[in-house]
Design an enzyme around this catalytic site. Structure first.
Site, short mmCIF file in Angstrom:
data_model
loop_
_atom_site.label_atom_id
_atom_site.label_comp_id
_atom_site.label_asym_id
_atom_site.label_seq_id
_atom_site.Cartn_x
_atom_site.Cartn_y
_atom_site.Cartn_z
N GLY A 197 6.93 4.16 -7.83
CA GLY A 197 6.41 4.52 -6.51
C GLY A 197 6.49 3.36 -5.54
O GLY A 197 6.77 2.22 -5.94
N PRO A 211 5.33 0.40 -2.71
CA PRO A 211 4.37 -0.69 -2.88
C PRO A 211 2.94 -0.27 -2.56
O PRO A 211 2.71 0.57 -1.69
CB PRO A 211 4.83 -1.74 -1.86
CG PRO A 211 6.24 -1.42 -1.56
CD PRO A 211 6.38 0.05 -1.74
N VAL A 217 0.67 1.49 -4.16
CA VAL A 217 0.09 2.77 -4.54
C VAL A 217 -0.71 2.68 -5.83
O VAL A 217 -1.24 3.68 -6.31
CB VAL A 217 1.15 3.89 -4.70
CG1 VAL A 217 1.75 4.23 -3.35
CG2 VAL A 217 2.22 3.50 -5.70
N GLY A 218 -0.79 1.48 -6.40
CA GLY A 218 -1.66 1.30 -7.56
C GLY A 218 -0.96 1.26 -8.91
O GLY A 218 -1.60 1.47 -9.93
N SER A 253 21.26 11.43 4.84
CA SER A 253 20.29 12.43 5.27
C SER A 253 20.00 12.40 6.77
O SER A 253 19.23 13.20 7.27
CB SER A 253 18.99 12.29 4.48
OG SER A 253 18.28 11.16 4.89
N LYS A 303 9.05 11.61 2.95
CA LYS A 303 9.44 11.76 4.35
C LYS A 303 8.41 12.57 5.13
O LYS A 303 8.08 12.26 6.27
CB LYS A 303 10.80 12.45 4.44
CG LYS A 303 11.96 11.57 3.96
CD LYS A 303 13.25 12.38 3.94
CE LYS A 303 14.44 11.48 3.67
NZ LYS A 303 15.68 12.27 3.56
P1 ATP Z 1 3.89 -3.02 -5.77
O1 ATP Z 1 5.01 -2.05 -5.96
O2 ATP Z 1 4.00 -3.71 -4.43
O3 ATP Z 1 3.70 -3.96 -6.92
P2 ATP Z 1 1.57 -1.52 -6.75
O4 ATP Z 1 1.84 -0.06 -6.81
O5 ATP Z 1 1.65 -2.27 -8.02
O6 ATP Z 1 2.52 -2.15 -5.64
P3 ATP Z 1 -1.17 -2.33 -6.67
O7 ATP Z 1 -1.09 -3.79 -6.52
O8 ATP Z 1 -1.46 -1.80 -8.03
O9 ATP Z 1 0.14 -1.68 -6.09
O10 ATP Z 1 -2.25 -1.71 -5.67
C1 ATP Z 1 -2.64 -2.35 -4.46
C2 ATP Z 1 -4.13 -2.26 -4.29
O11 ATP Z 1 -4.53 -0.94 -3.96
C3 ATP Z 1 -4.90 -2.62 -5.55
O12 ATP Z 1 -6.02 -3.36 -5.19
C4 ATP Z 1 -5.29 -1.28 -6.11
O13 ATP Z 1 -6.44 -1.37 -6.90
C5 ATP Z 1 -5.51 -0.45 -4.86
N1 ATP Z 1 -5.25 0.98 -5.10
C6 ATP Z 1 -4.04 1.59 -5.08
N2 ATP Z 1 -4.16 2.91 -5.35
C7 ATP Z 1 -5.47 3.14 -5.54
C8 ATP Z 1 -6.23 4.31 -5.86
N3 ATP Z 1 -5.64 5.51 -6.05
N4 ATP Z 1 -7.55 4.18 -6.00
C9 ATP Z 1 -8.15 2.98 -5.82
N5 ATP Z 1 -7.51 1.85 -5.52
C10 ATP Z 1 -6.18 1.91 -5.37
#
Ligand code: ATP
Ligand code: MG
Length: 523
Positions: free
Chosen positions: A108, A110, A112-113, A431, A474
């Protein structure tokens, strides 16, 4: 002396027989060396490394599914599908004791957790957590280490990660697996393949360690922004769990229920010391961030916490509450105009939708027609595929000149300039085809484009609209920017079911199969 010290350390540790033998042999060698010789140092270093690895140490898994679910929910909002999959994984693990794969890959944009979900998986299982980033790794030796004879040799990152974990069964996150590269020094993905193969990874060989190391109890989790750059064999070994971007409402929930409490705690603030209303959070989402995930949102909230801490510590106030109108006093002027959508209908400017590694985005396409000799000028860092799309859009328009009421030789007397602003971001993919065609036709016929419409679709020379990828991302971007109508290829109609209800109720989705329909809705 030194040798005896190492022997004592060895006796204190539970080691498999073959490891013990190897260490004893090395210590014997060390004893025969003159004190403080360089080679002695190398041996000492090697034995230290072997002694620091978890050969037998392990942690007890907590396989209580209900508890695991609570932990996952406590750490993250939403993410139902990946959470569900993780719980299934635990259930099977409980039944079969030793689970051979699959390797989960969280994919996913950046923020998104992905990384934090992996950390949470470890917490829910009560396992140790280690993370290595594969971003920019381009050398096999970074995975598998260098032979000891090599100057400055070290084990590879997998073994170093195991050392950090200190247990034989951690959750091991291989972050950014799509950012790995290959060059003349060898392909790291081949080594990684061995790491991830349950048939082979009980005897993983690191060049430095020399002895086979058992990785079969490790739970590997990987992350990627997109699947395109992951080598096929690795892809086949992993199960993809997609985490798309969040909608505005989801971000609001994440902010108020997770990010704000977390940041308050990080900054030593009590709940009553800092209150931020939902309206305020929404304003931050809309005007201070523009992202698929929530990383910038979290940074903005952290900034508010810092400022509140200062106000409270300096004795200026006992508690801080921030109203929407006060956000600018804390965070400065807003960075984004909410509703990036155009304010008025325009000629020659159409909004397309792009899907990049960082999620969805809107993409403005501008066309100007000036007197000239029939040149097609393309600017704004367009990729080759997008250039071809522009050509196709142009040919289609030419073939329709009469129907559109254009002089048959319009293109001989004019230069057509197609520009996509924000040129620093490279753009590619087919696209934008219908968007370019619409902008072109609008510019040539001087007809206004409705400001509420955004569109995506590939175009053929005959004006048929072909399907595209990333509709969900999108759509979130178009919604975020305030568009009311999205034209999408008819063949993408089936993807509509993945679009959150909160977006579908705000935006009208119009499936189209031909340019005629596009023009009818857009002009
Ligand atoms: P990247 O691809 O840049 O590494 P990532 O997907 O690993 O990004 P994270 O670093 O895990 O992103 O998430 C960024 C911050 O957002 C973290 O502090 C995370 O806990 C918080 N976060 C993301 N999604 C959620 C969620 N659904 N609920 C609570 N906190 C979230
Ligand atoms: Mg991450």
């Amino acid at each position: 002396g030194e040798a005896d010290e190492l022997r004592t350390l060895m006796e204190e540790k539970e080691l498999p027989e073959r490891v013990k033998e190897k260490i004893e042999k090395e210590i014997d060698r060390l004893e025969k060396m003159p004190a403080s010789s360089a080679e002695g140092g190398v041996i000492r270093n090697y034995v230290d490394m072997l002694l620091s690895l978890p050969w037998t140490e392990s942690t007890e898994d907590d396989l209580d599914i209900l508890k695991a679910e609570q932990v996952l929910d406590a750490d993250h909002y939403g993410l139902e599908k990946p959470k569900e999959r993780v719980l299934e994984y635990l259930a099977v693990q409980k039944l079969v004791k030793k689970l051979k794969g699959p390797i989960l890959c969280l994919v996913g944009p950046p923020g998104v957790g992905k990384t934090s979900l992996a950390r949470s998986i470890a917490r829910s299982l009560n396992r140790k957590f280690v993370r290595i980033s594969l971003g920019g790794v381009r050398d096999e030796a970074e995975i598998r280490g260098h032979r000891r004879t090599y100057v400055g040799a070290m084990p590879g990152r997998i073994i170093q990660g195991m050392k950090t974990a200190g247990s034989i069964n951690p959750v091991f996150l291989l972050d950014e697996i799509d950012k790995m590269a290959a060059d003349f020094r060898g392909d790291p993905s081949a080594a990684l393949l061995e790491v991830l193969d349950p048939e082979q990874n009980n005897t993983f060989s690191d060049h430095f360690v020399e002895l086979p190391f058992d990785l079969s109890n490790v739970m590997f989790v990987t992350t990627a922004n997109t699947v395109h750059n992951i080598p096929r064999p690795l892809l086949d070994r992993m199960e993809m769990l997609f985490i798309p971007g969040y909608t505005e409402l989801e971000k609001l929930q994440i902010a108020s229920r997770y990010l704000l409490p977390k940041q308050r705690k990080n900054h030593g603030l009590e709940e009553e010391q800092l209150s931020i209303e939902d309206d305020t959070l929404l304003k931050i989402v809309r005007e201070y961030t523009r992202e698929s995930g929530v990383r910038n949102l979290e940074q903005q909230i952290a900034a508010l916490c810092r400022k509140a801490a200062k106000i409270i510590v300096s004795g200026e106030k006992e508690r801080v509450s921030i109203l929407p109108a006060e956000v600018k006093d804390y965070l400065g002027a807003s960075k984004y105009r909410y509703g990036m959508a155009e304010l008025e209908d325009q000629i020659g400017t159409v909004t397309g939708l792009a899907w990049t590694e960082v999620g969805g985005d809107t993409l403005l396409i501008e066309v100007t027609v000036v007197q000239g000799t029939g040149k097609l000028i393309l600017t704004g860092q367009l990729g080759d595929v997008m250039k071809e799309s522009a050509q196709a859009a142009f040919s289609y328009t030419r073939s329709k000149a009469e129907e559109l009421g254009l002089a048959p030789d319009f293109y001989e007397k004019n230069d057509i300039h197609i520009h996509i602003p924000e040129g620093a971001i490279p753009k590619d993919g087919p696209s934008a085809g219908i968007t370019i065609a619409t902008a072109l036709i609008s510019a040539l016929t001087k007809r206004y484009v409705s400001k509420d419409v955004a569109m995506t679709g590939e175009i053929t020379l005959r004006g048929r609209v072909l399907p595209i990828g990333g509709l969900k991302e999108k759509s979130l971007a178009a919604h975020r920017a305030g568009y009311k109508k999205i034209l999408l290829p008819k063949d993408n109609e089936r993807d509509l079911k993945d679009i959150p209800e909160s977006v579908r109720s705000d935006v009208e989705f119009v499936p189209v199969s031909h340019m005629d329909q596009v023009l009818k809705h857009a002009l």
